[in-house]
Design a protein around this motif. Structure first.
Motif, PDB file in Angstrom:
ATOM      1  N   THR A  68       4.744  -2.768  -4.145  1.00  0.00           N
ATOM      2  CA  THR A  68       4.777  -4.223  -4.198  1.00  0.00           C
ATOM      3  C   THR A  68       3.696  -4.697  -5.167  1.00  0.00           C
ATOM      4  OG1 THR A  68       3.211  -4.396  -2.375  1.00  0.00           O
ATOM      5  CG2 THR A  68       5.551  -4.300  -1.803  1.00  0.00           C
ATOM      6  N   PRO A  69       3.719  -5.960  -5.563  1.00  0.00           N
ATOM      7  CA  PRO A  69       2.691  -6.451  -6.491  1.00  0.00           C
ATOM      8  C   PRO A  69       1.268  -6.188  -6.024  1.00  0.00           C
ATOM      9  CG  PRO A  69       4.470  -8.038  -6.347  1.00  0.00           C
ATOM     10  CD  PRO A  69       4.774  -6.974  -5.332  1.00  0.00           C
ATOM     11  N   MET A  70       1.036  -6.221  -4.715  1.00  0.00           N
ATOM     12  CA  MET A  70      -0.309  -5.983  -4.202  1.00  0.00           C
ATOM     13  C   MET A  70      -0.807  -4.583  -4.557  1.00  0.00           C
ATOM     14  SD  MET A  70      -1.697  -6.184  -0.285  1.00  0.00           S
ATOM     15  CE  MET A  70      -0.678  -4.805   0.263  1.00  0.00           C
ATOM     16  N   LEU A  71       0.015  -3.572  -4.334  1.00  0.00           N
ATOM     17  CA  LEU A  71      -0.393  -2.197  -4.638  1.00  0.00           C
ATOM     18  C   LEU A  71      -0.334  -1.907  -6.131  1.00  0.00           C
ATOM     19  CD1 LEU A  71       1.076   0.130  -1.853  1.00  0.00           C
ATOM     20  CD2 LEU A  71      -1.276  -0.559  -2.210  1.00  0.00           C
ATOM     21  N   LEU A  72       0.685  -2.403  -6.798  1.00  0.00           N
ATOM     22  CA  LEU A  72       0.847  -2.105  -8.215  1.00  0.00           C
ATOM     23  C   LEU A  72      -0.191  -2.817  -9.077  1.00  0.00           C
ATOM     24  CD1 LEU A  72       4.745  -2.141  -8.512  1.00  0.00           C
ATOM     25  CD2 LEU A  72       3.221  -0.174  -8.261  1.00  0.00           C
ATOM     26  N   VAL A  90      -6.579   4.397  -8.365  1.00  0.00           N
ATOM     27  CA  VAL A  90      -6.472   4.058  -6.940  1.00  0.00           C
ATOM     28  C   VAL A  90      -5.036   4.275  -6.463  1.00  0.00           C
ATOM     29  CG1 VAL A  90      -6.665   2.197  -5.247  1.00  0.00           C
ATOM     30  CG2 VAL A  90      -8.366   2.411  -7.077  1.00  0.00           C
ATOM     31  N   GLN A  91      -4.067   3.864  -7.287  1.00  0.00           N
ATOM     32  CA  GLN A  91      -2.664   4.080  -6.927  1.00  0.00           C
ATOM     33  C   GLN A  91      -2.367   5.569  -6.736  1.00  0.00           C
ATOM     34  OE1 GLN A  91       0.417   1.961  -9.117  1.00  0.00           O
ATOM     35  NE2 GLN A  91      -1.089   0.538  -9.928  1.00  0.00           N
ATOM     36  N   ASP A  92      -2.855   6.387  -7.665  1.00  0.00           N
ATOM     37  CA  ASP A  92      -2.608   7.828  -7.591  1.00  0.00           C
ATOM     38  C   ASP A  92      -3.244   8.420  -6.331  1.00  0.00           C
ATOM     39  OD1 ASP A  92      -1.285   7.626  -9.993  1.00  0.00           O
ATOM     40  OD2 ASP A  92      -2.958   8.384 -11.202  1.00  0.00           O
ATOM     41  N   ALA A  94      -1.093   7.388  -3.325  1.00  0.00           N
ATOM     42  CA  ALA A  94       0.181   8.119  -3.305  1.00  0.00           C
ATOM     43  C   ALA A  94      -0.008   9.554  -2.842  1.00  0.00           C
ATOM     44  CB  ALA A  94       0.823   8.083  -4.688  1.00  0.00           C
ATOM     45  N   ALA A  95      -1.164  10.137  -3.166  1.00  0.00           N
ATOM     46  CA  ALA A  95      -1.437  11.527  -2.788  1.00  0.00           C
ATOM     47  C   ALA A  95      -1.575  11.704  -1.279  1.00  0.00           C
ATOM     48  CB  ALA A  95      -2.700  12.018  -3.490  1.00  0.00           C
ATOM     49  N   THR A  96      -1.792  10.599  -0.542  1.00  0.00           N
ATOM     50  CA  THR A  96      -1.903  10.700   0.920  1.00  0.00           C
ATOM     51  C   THR A  96      -0.538  10.763   1.592  1.00  0.00           C
ATOM     52  OG1 THR A  96      -1.910   8.286   1.292  1.00  0.00           O
ATOM     53  CG2 THR A  96      -4.039   9.349   0.821  1.00  0.00           C
ATOM     54  N   LEU A  97       0.524  10.536   0.837  1.00  0.00           N
ATOM     55  CA  LEU A  97       1.874  10.529   1.403  1.00  0.00           C
ATOM     56  C   LEU A  97       2.431  11.956   1.424  1.00  0.00           C
ATOM     57  CD1 LEU A  97       3.090   7.396  -0.535  1.00  0.00           C
ATOM     58  CD2 LEU A  97       2.831   7.529   1.946  1.00  0.00           C
ATOM     59  N   PRO A  98       2.786  12.498   2.601  1.00  0.00           N
ATOM     60  CA  PRO A  98       3.273  13.873   2.671  1.00  0.00           C
ATOM     61  C   PRO A  98       4.490  14.138   1.794  1.00  0.00           C
ATOM     62  CG  PRO A  98       2.613  13.160   4.842  1.00  0.00           C
ATOM     63  CD  PRO A  98       2.549  11.945   3.952  1.00  0.00           C
ATOM     64  N   PHE A  99       5.565  13.369   1.955  1.00  0.00           N
ATOM     65  CA  PHE A  99       6.731  13.529   1.085  1.00  0.00           C
ATOM     66  C   PHE A  99       7.685  12.365   1.283  1.00  0.00           C
ATOM     67  CE2 PHE A  99      10.941  14.820  -0.184  1.00  0.00           C
ATOM     68  CZ  PHE A  99      10.686  15.359  -1.439  1.00  0.00           C
ATOM     69  N   PRO A 100       8.169  11.787   0.190  1.00  0.00           N
ATOM     70  CA  PRO A 100       7.714  12.054  -1.182  1.00  0.00           C
ATOM     71  C   PRO A 100       6.348  11.430  -1.438  1.00  0.00           C
ATOM     72  CG  PRO A 100       9.389  10.346  -1.192  1.00  0.00           C
ATOM     73  CD  PRO A 100       9.307  10.835   0.214  1.00  0.00           C
ATOM     74  N   SER A 101       5.583  12.063  -2.309  1.00  0.00           N
ATOM     75  CA  SER A 101       4.223  11.599  -2.595  1.00  0.00           C
ATOM     76  C   SER A 101       4.243  10.526  -3.683  1.00  0.00           C
ATOM     77  CB  SER A 101       3.343  12.784  -3.009  1.00  0.00           C
ATOM     78  OG  SER A 101       3.198  13.678  -1.931  1.00  0.00           O
TER      79      SER A 101
END
Length: 253
Positions: free
Chosen positions: A194-198, A204-206, A209-216
């Protein structure tokens, strides 16, 4: 419910999850009313999908009542209501400068929880006037919670409380509306683009995203909208909050 030609209302539809939902509903043939505070963004999306744009504050009882009445006059009584309007300011309960301002906490509760309830009460009243389908169904309400309702991080007290309220609201509402054929569900998204994260720095985004098990990777508004469409289509799905989070379980910070 068969989505084609159904009158639908989506709040927060000027961007993010609300925009993705409005686009998906329009593509499926629904008659969409878009509600957001950002008039310029709202008009742009509405023109693109052929929807009705109404600039409105979801926390304002009279303004939202008027917006629902305008939608009814244009498209008929509401059959689908999706609440995506929300804010997520970060603040500790007690920070370096002292206790969190009470009005700052109240604002988050007002937008995220009371704004959701405001649309729910008006949409459900509209839905109960509709002729039921063969399954006895008159309408579907989908609320937006968050994984923060379950694992709110430090600095998310207001946001987590507001989204926890959305989760807690879902089942009693579904039980109350069952006799009139109106279903109520909620979606608890994880990290979505969303605009808040993007708007955050790429590093910071990377890291997030790395904390997400799958898909990352961040989810997309279109993927959120797919679950909204399924909730509308599946008549047995009722009173449930579904996590949509790539198996994310958030750490304390």
């Amino acid at each position: 419910m068969e989505i084609k030609n159904l009158p639908a209302i989506v709040t927060g539809s000027g961007s993010g999850l609300g925009e993705g939902t409005a686009r998906a509903l329009a593509a499926a043939g629904a008659k969409v009313t878009l509600i957001d505070l950002n008039r310029e963004a709202l008009d742009a999306v509405a023109r693109d999908i052929g929807g009705l744009a109404i600039a409105c504050d979801v926390t304002d009882a009279d303004a939202l009542e008027s917006a629902v009445a305008e939608a009814r006059a244009a498209h008929g009584p509401c059959a689908v209501a999706v609440s995506c309007a929300g804010i997520a300011p970060a603040a500790r309960i007690v920070g370096k400068e002292g206790p969190m301002a009470l009005d700052a906490f109240a604002k988050v509760i007002n937008v995220n929880l009371i704004g959701t309830f405001n649309l729910m009460r008006l949409a459900a009243a509209d839905m109960q006037t509709r002729t039921p389908n063969a399954d006895g169904e008159r309408g579907v309400i989908v609320n937006t919670a968050s994984v923060a309702a379950y694992e709110g991080q430090i600095g998310q007290a207001a946001y987590a409380a507001s989204k926890g309220g959305v989760v807690a609201l879902t089942l009693p509402a579904a039980r109350e509306f069952a006799k009139t054929g109106v279903r109520v569900n909620a979606i608890a998204p994880g990290l979505f683009g969303t605009p808040m994260l993007l708007g955050m720095p790429q590093g910071v985004q990377d890291s997030l995203a790395a904390t997400l098990p799958f898909p990352s990777r961040f989810g997309t508004p279109a993927e959120y909208a797919k679950l909204v469409l399924h909730m509308i289509d599946n008549p047995i799905l009722n009173g449930e909050t579904v996590r949509l989070d790539s198996a994310l379980r958030m750490a304390p910070r």
